[in-house]
Design an enzyme around this catalytic site. Structure first.
Site: not given
Ligand code: NAD
Length: 478
Positions: A148, A151, A174, A176-177, A228, A249, A283-284, A442, A448
């Site tokens: 996760l 946001n 898991k 988010s930290e 991301s 996503e 994100c949306n 959405e 989505h």
């Molecule tokens: P992030 O990618 O930095 O982290 C997301 C999660 O991935 C965290 O739990 C993190 O610990 C984990 N992670 C990081 N590196 C990893 C690895 N190597 N292996 C496994 N897990 C790992 O994203 P963020 O900064 O927490 O969130 C913001 C991003 O999320 C933005 O880009 C946003 O657009 C996107 N987002 C997309 C949607 C969608 O539905 N498309 C919805 C919400 C957020």
């Protein structure tokens, strides 16, 4: 001393035996809110093993029995909206009203997915042979994993666990930290239901350690990730080691096209909301605005006056603010860098345009930029902040061409009163979602899903539910 929050594995709260800790910070004032564990590989293994043990019996239950456990959970969430919202605001920074909406929506989402229990269908296919029946069943994948972002951290737990569980999978999440405490409180409510142990597990930790261990685990059948693009790539690489399915996503850079025949008042309000809701960290939501030349001044004036009237600050110190902080220093720096580089390339600031002078927290001023150009980073990269960049267009064809010229393909919108323009945009915009004359947001019964680098697969509705199942075809002779 700050409270240390535990993992929830096999129906129990457990302290990780080792592993670094991660501090959780309130982004509105920089204060320490709590501490979680960077769960080590051995304990990721335990969580996956618990989910694996629980899965066969869970799958054998009728779907409606599984749904009834989910309904127990949604009722408990509804009874705790205010408390849960406070936790979300404290660790993530969104205003309390939005946090309450997030919690209530989470309960509704779980109920919506529970309603699918009696609607999961297979198929009967005609055979080439006499006396043969061909049945296509839809079966759970097994153990699933959810990773996760921060946001909408509470809702996203449900977006993964509800479809997974109703279809007979078990799950390890898991968090988010940045935002693990609301996930701990979600688990506390799960623990109060009669859900069999091991069906739902939640662990905390960093991406490169805990997240990677989960995504590369050989007993995980599907990794459902929201976050991301760069992390999505890493997760796909980790999952590839075991040919584990992925559902990704990822980020967005949503265009909104405003034509001269649009209801400018409505367009301005919808686009403004996009940039201020959750401090623009969605994100949306519309992130690059293409406005037809003859109405650009009128549109810019309206969004600027809305932005100027936007109050911001610590949502717990002042419940009246319309916007909270950005989630961390890295997001603040990224927003600031994108705006600075747009300014030096010729963009003009109508309001805002800098880091707030508030002495605590990660606040950025509500900002409107005009004279933006396609080659500026601000029109290409995800901003994730309260910044509204406007570029002039000369007609719909140009708007559609610019909108499609992006590595992202999640959502898009058009504002027009001309049905032919709306239809052309619906045909030609290459995005997972298009909104006509409304904000980008959405529905749970929709789908989505992003194109290009915005992801693989999708969530919500029938198609999102079916992503948690695989097919099993049985040829029965006789
Ligand atoms: P992030 O990618 O930095 O982290 C997301 C999660 O991935 C965290 O739990 C993190 O610990 C984990 N992670 C990081 N590196 C990893 C690895 N190597 N292996 C496994 N897990 C790992 O994203 P963020 O900064 O927490 O969130 C913001 C991003 O999320 C933005 O880009 C946003 O657009 C996107 N987002 C997309 C949607 C969608 O539905 N498309 C919805 C919400 C957020």
């Amino acid at each position: 001393m700050a409270k240390k929050y535990e993992n929830y594995i096999d129906g129990r709260f457990v302290k990780a035996s080792r592993g670094d800790t991660v501090d959780v910070i309130n982004p509105a004032n920089g204060q320490l809110v709590g501490v979680v564990t960077d769960t080590p590989v051995s304990e990721v293994d335990e969580a996956v093993a618990a989910a694996k043990r629980a899965q066969p019996a869970w799958e054998k239950l009728p779907a409606i029995a599984r749904a009834n456990y989910l309904r127990q959970l949604s009722a408990k969430i509804r009874a705790n909206v205010d408390r849960l919202a406070l936790t979300i605001t404290r660790e993530q920074g969104k205003v309390l009203g939005l946090a309450k909406l997030e919690v209530a929506f989470t309960a509704d989402y779980i109920d919506y997915m529970a309603e699918w229990a009696r609607r999961i269908e297979g198929e009967i296919v005609s055979s080439d042979r006499p006396n043969e029946s061909v049945f296509l069943f839809r079966k759970p994948i097994g153990v699933t994993a959810g990773i996760l972002p921060w946001n909408f951290p509470f809702f996203l737990i449900a977006r993964k666990m509800a479809p997974a569980l109703v279809t007979g999978n078990t799950i390890v999440i898991k968090s988010s930290e940045e935002t693990p405490i609301n996930a701990y409180e979600f688990a506390e409510l799960v623990a109060e239901t009669e859900l069999p142990k091991g069906v739902f597990n939640i662990i905390s930790g960093r991406g490169a350690s805990t997240g990677n261990a989960l995504a590369s685990h050989r007993d995980v059948g599907l990794v459902s990730f929201t976050g991301s693009v760069p992390t999505g790539v890493r997760i796909m690489e980790a999952a590839a080691r075991n040919l584990t399915r992925v559902n990704l996503e990822l980020g967005g850079k949503a265009p909104a096209i405003v034509l001269r025949d649009a209801d400018i008042e409505l367009a301005a309000k919808a686009v403004y909301d996009s940039r201020v809701l959750n401090t623009g960290q969605l994100c949306n939501c519309a992130e690059r605005i293409y406005v037809e030349r003859s109405v650009v001044d009128q549109f810019a004036e309206k969004v600027t006056s809305l932005m100027k009237a936007t109050t911001y600050g610590d949502p717990l110190a002042d419940e009246g603010v319309s916007m909270g902080p950005l989630t961390n220093q890295a997001v603040l720096k990224k927003v600031s860098t994108l705006v600075e580089s747009a300014k030096s390339a010729g963009a003009q600031v109508l309001t805002g345009g800098k880091v707030s002078d508030q002495d605590k927290g990660f606040h950025y001023e509500p900002t409107v930029l005009v004279n933006c150009k396609s080659d500026m980073g601000i029109m290409k990269q995800e901003i994730f902040g309260p910044v509204l960049p406007i570029q002039v267009i000369d007609g719909l064809d140009e708007g559609i061409a610019l909108a499609n010229d992006s590595e992202y393909g999640l959502t898009s919108s058009i504002f027009t009163r001309n049905i032919n323009s709306a239809l052309q945009a619906s045909r030609e915009l290459k995005f997972g979602e298009t909104y006509v004359n409304r904000e980008h947001f959405e529905a749970m019964q929709g789908f989505h899903a992003g194109r290009r680098k915005s992801g693989i697969g999708g969530a919500d509705g029938k198609h999102g539910l079916y992503a948690y199942m695989e097919t099993h075809i049985v040829y029965m002779q006789g």
